[in-house]
Design a protein around this motif. Structure first.
Motif, mmCIF file in Angstrom:
data_model
loop_
_atom_site.group_PDB
_atom_site.id
_atom_site.type_symbol
_atom_site.label_atom_id
_atom_site.label_comp_id
_atom_site.label_asym_id
_atom_site.label_seq_id
_atom_site.Cartn_x
_atom_site.Cartn_y
_atom_site.Cartn_z
ATOM 1 N N ILE A 33 49.115 51.510 38.178
ATOM 2 C CA ILE A 33 47.725 50.762 38.871
ATOM 3 C C ILE A 33 47.782 49.442 38.953
ATOM 4 N N GLY A 34 47.405 48.910 39.489
ATOM 5 C CA GLY A 34 47.069 47.543 39.198
ATOM 6 C C GLY A 34 45.642 46.502 38.531
ATOM 7 N N ILE A 35 46.164 46.197 37.833
ATOM 8 C CA ILE A 35 44.102 45.188 36.805
ATOM 9 C C ILE A 35 44.748 43.845 37.149
ATOM 10 N N TRP A 36 43.869 43.007 37.098
ATOM 11 C CA TRP A 36 43.356 41.658 36.621
ATOM 12 C C TRP A 36 43.819 41.789 34.500
ATOM 13 N N ILE A 37 44.946 40.807 34.399
ATOM 14 C CA ILE A 37 44.618 40.080 33.451
ATOM 15 C C ILE A 37 44.993 38.927 32.980
ATOM 16 N N VAL A 38 44.323 38.689 31.807
ATOM 17 C CA VAL A 38 44.603 36.742 31.380
ATOM 18 C C VAL A 38 45.301 36.929 30.128
ATOM 19 N N VAL A 39 45.630 35.784 30.456
ATOM 20 C CA VAL A 39 46.486 35.320 28.783
ATOM 21 C C VAL A 39 45.507 33.837 28.522
ATOM 22 N N VAL A 40 44.980 34.618 26.657
ATOM 23 C CA VAL A 40 44.525 33.163 26.056
ATOM 24 C C VAL A 40 45.061 33.807 24.918
ATOM 25 N N ASN A 41 45.733 31.798 24.435
ATOM 26 C CA ASN A 41 45.838 31.723 23.232
ATOM 27 C C ASN A 41 47.502 32.219 22.637
ATOM 28 N N GLU A 42 48.135 32.938 24.131
ATOM 29 C CA GLU A 42 49.295 33.160 24.328
ATOM 30 C C GLU A 42 50.013 34.844 22.997
ATOM 31 N N ARG A 43 47.739 35.290 23.709
ATOM 32 C CA ARG A 43 47.757 37.241 23.706
ATOM 33 C C ARG A 43 47.300 37.007 25.130
ATOM 34 N N VAL A 44 48.101 38.345 25.465
ATOM 35 C CA VAL A 44 47.307 39.074 26.866
ATOM 36 C C VAL A 44 45.857 39.951 26.558
ATOM 37 N N PHE A 45 44.883 40.000 27.573
ATOM 38 C CA PHE A 45 43.820 40.976 27.826
ATOM 39 C C PHE A 45 43.182 41.322 29.129
ATOM 40 N N VAL A 46 42.913 42.473 28.834
ATOM 41 C CA VAL A 46 42.507 43.388 30.195
ATOM 42 C C VAL A 46 41.107 43.723 29.422
ATOM 43 N N ARG A 47 40.281 44.112 30.699
ATOM 44 C CA ARG A 47 39.152 44.478 30.792
ATOM 45 C C ARG A 47 38.502 45.460 31.851
ATOM 46 N N SER A 48 38.008 46.048 31.668
ATOM 47 C CA SER A 48 37.579 46.753 32.755
ATOM 48 C C SER A 48 36.163 46.875 33.466
ATOM 49 N N TRP A 49 36.873 46.630 34.290
ATOM 50 C CA TRP A 49 35.363 46.388 35.814
ATOM 51 C C TRP A 49 34.508 47.787 35.551
ATOM 52 N N SER A 50 34.685 49.228 35.615
ATOM 53 C CA SER A 50 34.475 50.433 35.930
ATOM 54 C C SER A 50 34.243 51.482 34.462
ATOM 55 N N VAL A 51 35.093 50.999 34.227
ATOM 56 C CA VAL A 51 35.108 52.115 32.811
ATOM 57 C C VAL A 51 34.302 53.290 33.111
ATOM 58 N N LYS A 106 33.340 36.578 43.088
ATOM 59 C CA LYS A 106 32.472 37.500 42.903
ATOM 60 C C LYS A 106 32.825 38.408 41.405
ATOM 61 N N TYR A 107 33.988 39.281 41.208
ATOM 62 C CA TYR A 107 34.578 40.189 40.472
ATOM 63 C C TYR A 107 34.841 39.705 39.138
ATOM 64 N N ALA A 108 35.740 38.722 39.751
ATOM 65 C CA ALA A 108 36.067 37.367 38.304
ATOM 66 C C ALA A 108 34.714 37.191 37.389
ATOM 67 N N ARG A 109 32.802 37.129 37.853
ATOM 68 C CA ARG A 109 31.936 37.222 37.127
ATOM 69 C C ARG A 109 31.430 38.329 36.725
ATOM 70 N N ASP A 110 31.911 39.703 37.488
ATOM 71 C CA ASP A 110 30.992 40.937 36.985
ATOM 72 C C ASP A 110 32.487 41.484 35.438
ATOM 73 N N LEU A 111 33.148 40.776 35.507
ATOM 74 C CA LEU A 111 33.850 40.633 33.929
ATOM 75 C C LEU A 111 34.220 40.528 33.326
ATOM 76 N N GLY A 112 32.438 38.956 33.399
ATOM 77 C CA GLY A 112 31.951 38.579 32.311
ATOM 78 C C GLY A 112 30.543 39.228 32.214
ATOM 79 N N SER A 113 30.731 40.623 32.278
ATOM 80 C CA SER A 113 29.045 41.414 32.142
ATOM 81 C C SER A 113 29.481 42.331 31.010
ATOM 82 N N PRO A 114 28.312 42.568 30.643
ATOM 83 C CA PRO A 114 27.904 42.722 28.935
ATOM 84 C C PRO A 114 29.516 43.709 28.612
ATOM 85 N N LYS A 115 29.200 44.908 30.017
ATOM 86 C CA LYS A 115 29.831 45.988 29.712
ATOM 87 C C LYS A 115 31.376 46.155 30.079
#
Length: 132
Positions: A33-51, A106-115
């Motif tokens: 499946i496709g999800i969004w990803i970021v790289v920070v300090n040469e480390r790879v991170f993902v977050r769930s939007w819906s859990v 909008k979705y990028a902002r939602d990925l900053g939610s506490p959940k």
């Protein structure tokens, strides 16, 4: 000193420049499946939007193995939960910087939610431990 597996510079560049990641959580064969990803300090991170209970994030919690597809390569990964507030903040900024189009922000902002922050995983290459 503990060994922490890292992705190669080439793979990191592809992940950093790409807008999405093809991922399969767990070891049971099923579709990527496709999800969004970021790289920070040469480390790879993902977050769930819906859990969702049957989604990729919860699958990783039950079975901490999976695969990502980068170009023509399938790479075994292991997720590591992240609970560091400073790192969460840097990941928030990385999502907002990377996914900043009118349709995505909008979705990028939602990925900053506490959940979603609580559902942050670092992906590391899976390295099998051999018993000597």
């Amino acid at each position: 000193m503990r060994f922490v597996p890292r992705f190669s510079a080439d793979i990191l560049a592809q992940l950093h420049e790409g807008k999405g990641l093809r991922i399969r959580a767990g070891t049971v064969p099923h579709r990527f499946i496709g999800i969004w990803i970021v790289v920070v300090n040469e480390r790879v991170f993902v977050r769930s939007w819906s859990v969702k209970p049957d989604g990729w994030y919860c699958t990783f919690l039950r079975e901490p193995r999976g695969t990502i597809r980068v170009g023509n390569h399938d790479i075994a990964v292991q997720p590591v939960a992240i609970r560091n507030k400073r790192l969460w903040d840097a990941i928030d900024r990385a999502y907002l910087d990377k996914y900043n189009t009118p349709g995505a922000i909008k979705y990028a902002r939602d990925l900053g939610s506490p959940k979603s922050r609580a559902a942050t995983l670092e992906l590391r290459p899976f390295v099998a431990v051999r018993n000597s």
